[in-house]
Design a protein around this motif. Structure first.
Motif, short mmCIF file in Angstrom:
data_model
loop_
_atom_site.label_atom_id
_atom_site.label_comp_id
_atom_site.label_asym_id
_atom_site.label_seq_id
_atom_site.Cartn_x
_atom_site.Cartn_y
_atom_site.Cartn_z
N LEU A 1 0.89 -1.45 0.28
CA LEU A 1 0.07 -0.43 -0.13
C LEU A 1 1.12 1.53 0.27
O LEU A 1 0.51 2.43 -0.52
CB LEU A 1 -0.38 0.20 1.11
CG LEU A 1 -2.09 -1.45 0.48
CD1 LEU A 1 -2.73 -1.54 2.35
CD2 LEU A 1 -3.12 -0.62 0.46
N VAL B 1 -8.93 -3.65 -3.20
CA VAL B 1 -8.24 -2.27 -1.89
C VAL B 1 -9.85 -1.92 -2.11
O VAL B 1 -10.18 -1.46 -3.52
CB VAL B 1 -7.33 -2.02 -2.28
CG1 VAL B 1 -7.35 -0.96 -1.14
CG2 VAL B 1 -6.14 -2.55 -2.40
N VAL C 1 -9.35 -4.03 2.84
CA VAL C 1 -8.09 -5.36 1.13
C VAL C 1 -8.75 -6.37 1.67
O VAL C 1 -8.85 -7.18 2.95
CB VAL C 1 -6.47 -5.00 2.32
CG1 VAL C 1 -5.77 -6.01 0.92
CG2 VAL C 1 -5.73 -3.14 1.71
#
Length: 67
Positions: free
Chosen positions: A22, A60, A35
């Motif tokens: 991320l 996501v 997530v």
């Protein structure tokens, strides 16, 4: 190694955690997102330790305001 995030493929290093992905690869803020890996929600507390594996499929999701 290659993973898929929201239907887009990304080559990553062998030792990449969800948190690293991320921050370093996707460069997205972690506030207000969820997530899932292979259709299983991963809690935010697990992100630093959860290492990604070749072929993992991540989703996501970013929370939005409005109605």
């Amino acid at each position: 190694m290659e993973i898929t995030v929201n239907q887009q493929n990304y080559p990553i290093s062998e030792t990449c955690s969800v948190a690293q992905l991320l921050a370093e690869v996707l460069q997205i803020p972690v506030q207000g997102i969820a997530v899932a890996i292979n259709q299983t929600i991963i809690s935010k507390a697990e992100w630093p330790e959860r290492l990604l594996r070749d072929g993992d499929r991540l989703t996501v999701i970013k929370a939005t305001q409005g109605g």
